[in-house]
Design a protein around this motif. Structure first.
Motif, PDB file in Angstrom:
ATOM      1  N   LEU A  19       3.625  -2.474  -6.128  1.00 13.13           N
ATOM      2  CA  LEU A  19       2.678  -1.525  -5.539  1.00 13.13           C
ATOM      3  C   LEU A  19       1.250  -2.046  -5.630  1.00 13.13           C
ATOM      4  O   LEU A  19       0.859  -2.666  -6.611  1.00 13.13           O
ATOM      5  CB  LEU A  19       2.748  -0.175  -6.250  1.00 13.13           C
ATOM      6  CG  LEU A  19       4.073   0.590  -6.232  1.00 13.13           C
ATOM      7  CD1 LEU A  19       3.903   1.919  -6.937  1.00 13.13           C
ATOM      8  CD2 LEU A  19       4.553   0.795  -4.808  1.00 13.13           C
ATOM      9  N   ASP A  20       0.474  -1.741  -4.604  1.00  7.08           N
ATOM     10  CA  ASP A  20      -0.966  -1.968  -4.646  1.00  7.08           C
ATOM     11  C   ASP A  20      -1.637  -0.606  -4.836  1.00  7.08           C
ATOM     12  O   ASP A  20      -1.855   0.136  -3.873  1.00  7.08           O
ATOM     13  CB  ASP A  20      -1.453  -2.628  -3.359  1.00  7.08           C
ATOM     14  CG  ASP A  20      -2.943  -2.950  -3.396  1.00  7.08           C
ATOM     15  OD1 ASP A  20      -3.633  -2.481  -4.327  1.00  7.08           O
ATOM     16  OD2 ASP A  20      -3.417  -3.660  -2.494  1.00  7.08           O
ATOM     17  N   ARG A  21      -1.965  -0.291  -6.059  1.00  5.26           N
ATOM     18  CA  ARG A  21      -2.508   1.036  -6.369  1.00  5.26           C
ATOM     19  C   ARG A  21      -3.972   1.172  -6.016  1.00  5.26           C
ATOM     20  O   ARG A  21      -4.550   2.250  -6.203  1.00  5.26           O
ATOM     21  CB  ARG A  21      -2.267   1.351  -7.846  1.00  5.26           C
ATOM     22  CG  ARG A  21      -0.792   1.313  -8.213  1.00  5.26           C
ATOM     23  CD  ARG A  21      -0.539   1.843  -9.594  1.00  5.26           C
ATOM     24  NE  ARG A  21       0.858   1.635  -9.979  1.00  5.26           N
ATOM     25  CZ  ARG A  21       1.472   2.342 -10.910  1.00  5.26           C
ATOM     26  NH1 ARG A  21       0.822   3.294 -11.555  1.00  5.26           N
ATOM     27  NH2 ARG A  21       2.728   2.079 -11.219  1.00  5.26           N
ATOM     28  N   THR A  22      -4.582   0.129  -5.509  1.00  2.00           N
ATOM     29  CA  THR A  22      -5.951   0.230  -5.031  1.00  2.00           C
ATOM     30  C   THR A  22      -5.990   0.649  -3.565  1.00  2.00           C
ATOM     31  O   THR A  22      -7.083   0.929  -3.029  1.00  2.00           O
ATOM     32  CB  THR A  22      -6.697  -1.107  -5.171  1.00  2.00           C
ATOM     33  OG1 THR A  22      -6.169  -2.068  -4.246  1.00  2.00           O
ATOM     34  CG2 THR A  22      -6.580  -1.642  -6.590  1.00  2.00           C
ATOM     35  N   ARG A  23      -4.842   0.692  -2.913  1.00  2.00           N
ATOM     36  CA  ARG A  23      -4.775   1.053  -1.494  1.00  2.00           C
ATOM     37  C   ARG A  23      -3.810   2.225  -1.332  1.00  2.00           C
ATOM     38  O   ARG A  23      -2.606   2.047  -1.117  1.00  2.00           O
ATOM     39  CB  ARG A  23      -4.321  -0.141  -0.656  1.00  2.00           C
ATOM     40  CG  ARG A  23      -5.376  -1.253  -0.553  1.00  2.00           C
ATOM     41  CD  ARG A  23      -4.923  -2.332   0.402  1.00  2.00           C
ATOM     42  NE  ARG A  23      -6.020  -3.223   0.765  1.00  2.00           N
ATOM     43  CZ  ARG A  23      -6.066  -4.510   0.440  1.00  2.00           C
ATOM     44  NH1 ARG A  23      -5.075  -5.062  -0.270  1.00  2.00           N
ATOM     45  NH2 ARG A  23      -7.104  -5.258   0.815  1.00  2.00           N
ATOM     46  N   ILE A  24      -4.333   3.439  -1.449  1.00  2.00           N
ATOM     47  CA  ILE A  24      -3.528   4.651  -1.343  1.00  2.00           C
ATOM     48  C   ILE A  24      -4.144   5.556  -0.283  1.00  2.00           C
ATOM     49  O   ILE A  24      -5.357   5.798  -0.284  1.00  2.00           O
ATOM     50  CB  ILE A  24      -3.454   5.413  -2.683  1.00  2.00           C
ATOM     51  CG1 ILE A  24      -2.970   4.493  -3.808  1.00  2.00           C
ATOM     52  CG2 ILE A  24      -2.522   6.624  -2.555  1.00  2.00           C
ATOM     53  CD1 ILE A  24      -2.925   5.167  -5.170  1.00  2.00           C
ATOM     54  N   ALA A  25      -3.310   6.051   0.620  1.00  2.06           N
ATOM     55  CA  ALA A  25      -3.743   6.976   1.668  1.00  2.06           C
ATOM     56  C   ALA A  25      -2.983   8.289   1.538  1.00  2.06           C
ATOM     57  O   ALA A  25      -1.877   8.339   0.992  1.00  2.06           O
ATOM     58  CB  ALA A  25      -3.501   6.369   3.049  1.00  2.06           C
ATOM     59  N   GLY A  64       2.048  10.380 -11.332  1.00  3.72           N
ATOM     60  CA  GLY A  64       3.401   9.970 -11.705  1.00  3.72           C
ATOM     61  C   GLY A  64       3.873   8.688 -11.053  1.00  3.72           C
ATOM     62  O   GLY A  64       5.089   8.440 -10.965  1.00  3.72           O
ATOM     63  N   LEU A  65       2.960   7.838 -10.617  1.00  5.33           N
ATOM     64  CA  LEU A  65       3.359   6.621  -9.903  1.00  5.33           C
ATOM     65  C   LEU A  65       4.235   5.706 -10.749  1.00  5.33           C
ATOM     66  O   LEU A  65       5.126   5.042 -10.217  1.00  5.33           O
ATOM     67  CB  LEU A  65       2.121   5.862  -9.413  1.00  5.33           C
ATOM     68  CG  LEU A  65       1.435   6.424  -8.161  1.00  5.33           C
ATOM     69  CD1 LEU A  65       0.202   5.599  -7.830  1.00  5.33           C
ATOM     70  CD2 LEU A  65       2.390   6.468  -6.967  1.00  5.33           C
ATOM     71  N   PRO A 116       0.835  -1.204   0.000  1.00  7.19           N
ATOM     72  CA  PRO A 116       0.000   0.000   0.000  1.00  7.19           C
ATOM     73  C   PRO A 116       0.870   1.255   0.000  1.00  7.19           C
ATOM     74  O   PRO A 116       2.069   1.203   0.316  1.00  7.19           O
ATOM     75  CB  PRO A 116      -0.809  -0.136   1.280  1.00  7.19           C
ATOM     76  CG  PRO A 116       0.047  -0.977   2.173  1.00  7.19           C
ATOM     77  CD  PRO A 116       0.784  -1.931   1.276  1.00  7.19           C
ATOM     78  N   ILE A 117       0.268   2.382  -0.327  1.00  4.73           N
ATOM     79  CA  ILE A 117       0.995   3.632  -0.550  1.00  4.73           C
ATOM     80  C   ILE A 117       0.471   4.720   0.375  1.00  4.73           C
ATOM     81  O   ILE A 117      -0.737   4.847   0.573  1.00  4.73           O
ATOM     82  CB  ILE A 117       0.831   4.089  -2.018  1.00  4.73           C
ATOM     83  CG1 ILE A 117       1.346   3.010  -2.982  1.00  4.73           C
ATOM     84  CG2 ILE A 117       1.519   5.415  -2.275  1.00  4.73           C
ATOM     85  CD1 ILE A 117       0.881   3.193  -4.414  1.00  4.73           C
TER      86      ILE A 117
END
Length: 329
Positions: A146-152, A131-132, A65-66
């Motif tokens: 990366l899990d781009r569905t989990r961003i905070a 820009g990920l 997650p990010i």
């Protein structure tokens, strides 16, 4: 670009693992070595400066997650090591942009961009999200993890307002005199640390003159968030005292939690950096609590697991001498 492997986060706070469990109730797996790359430069037409970013990631693990972390006024991508290093050592990719108000940029007070610094900050956060691909490619070994569905989104002080915009907070722009929806559906949760409350009559004359963009409304801030406030954070920007910093919790709808830290001032014990001069209330145990509770909350809010968050809530509720309290709605 430069790369480094910082110390593992369990020792960075100055509190042993056992002590960290005692103050928070949150049990962690062993920290992972962290790879941190800076600066990664994102082109930013119309900004006047390209956007410089730091990316920190655990050296192992997948489906990471990010967290996009917005610094307080004047800081930079080099700040907030106690949070960034800890989160990264325990499974998050942490991305830290340097905003235009950073002392490293040196923007003059009379620069025409100054009245809209708040808006440039929000655009910085969105530019990071856009820009990920480039940011992922800049970190050796990070590709495909990366899990781009989990961003905070997270932020401290001015950075809390910046992160809040992505959650639905709206700012009365001092230039256009309008509020605009700048929320971003890619952001699934937030952590707002020592974040300003209502503007208008709640501001001191100094704040009203020097920070005209400090007029947020929270009615549309619907994305789940943890608000962190110190009960001794008597801000010179508000006439209301420490309770002002709890406004993002009480005035916003939806799934929200509030961590109130006993005895904490604006630096919340030292989250802005590892040096004592970076805080007025140095307290390693308080920092350890924030590290673990925010980590547990993010894992809960992003749908990873709930055990840590449940443990933190129980520890602060049942403890004989807790460092703070958690309430939720």
């Amino acid at each position: 670009m430069t790369a480094a492997t910082p110390s593992t986060a369990s020792t960075a706070s100055g509190v042993s693992d056992a002590s960290g469990v005692a103050v928070s109730g949150v049990v962690l797996t062993a920290p992972t070595p962290v790879v941190s790359v800076k600066p990664v430069v994102l082109e930013a037409p119309g900004r006047g400066e390209d956007l410089r970013v730091r990316v920190s990631a655990p050296a192992a693990g997948d489906d990471l997650p990010i967290v996009v972390l917005s610094h307080g006024f004047g800081s930079s991508l080099n700040g907030y090591g106690p949070l960034a290093d800890f989160w990264a050592a325990h499974g998050f990719v942490v991305i830290q942009p340097t905003h235009l108000d950073s002392r490293t940029v040196g923007l003059p007070q009379d620069d025409p961009r100054t009245p809209r610094l708040w808006r440039f900050r929000v655009e910085d956060m969105k530019r990071v999200l856009d820009g990920l691909d480039l940011l992922e490619a800049a970190v050796p070994g990070l590709g495909g993890r990366l899990d781009r569905t989990r961003i905070a989104a997270a932020g401290h002080s001015f950075g809390g307002q910046t992160a809040g915009n992505l959650l639905g907070l709206r700012v009365l722009d001092p230039v256009s005199k309008k509020e605009e929806d700048l929320s971003d559906a890619r952001i699934k949760a937030g952590v707002l640390l020592a974040t300003a409350g209502r503007g208008g009559a709640d501001l001191t004359p100094f704040a009203a003159e020097h920070f005209p963009f400090m007029n947020p409304s929270f009615e549309n801030m619907t994305t789940p968030a943890l608000v962190v406030a110190g009960d001794q954070d008597d801000s010179p920007l508000s006439v209301r005292g420490p309770e002002w910093l709890a406004d993002p919790y009480f005035l916003s709808p939806g799934d929200k939690s509030l961590l109130t830290l006993f005895g904490a001032e604006h630096s919340l014990g030292g989250i802005a950096g590892y040096e004592v001069q970076e805080t007025t209330d140095e307290n390693p145990e308080r920092v350890a609590l924030i590290q673990r509770v925010t980590w547990a909350y993010l894992r809960h809010a992003l749908g990873i697991e709930d055990a840590g968050w449940a443990a933190a809530r129980k520890a602060l509720s049942d403890g004989t001498d807790p460092l703070g309290r958690i309430e939720s709605k």
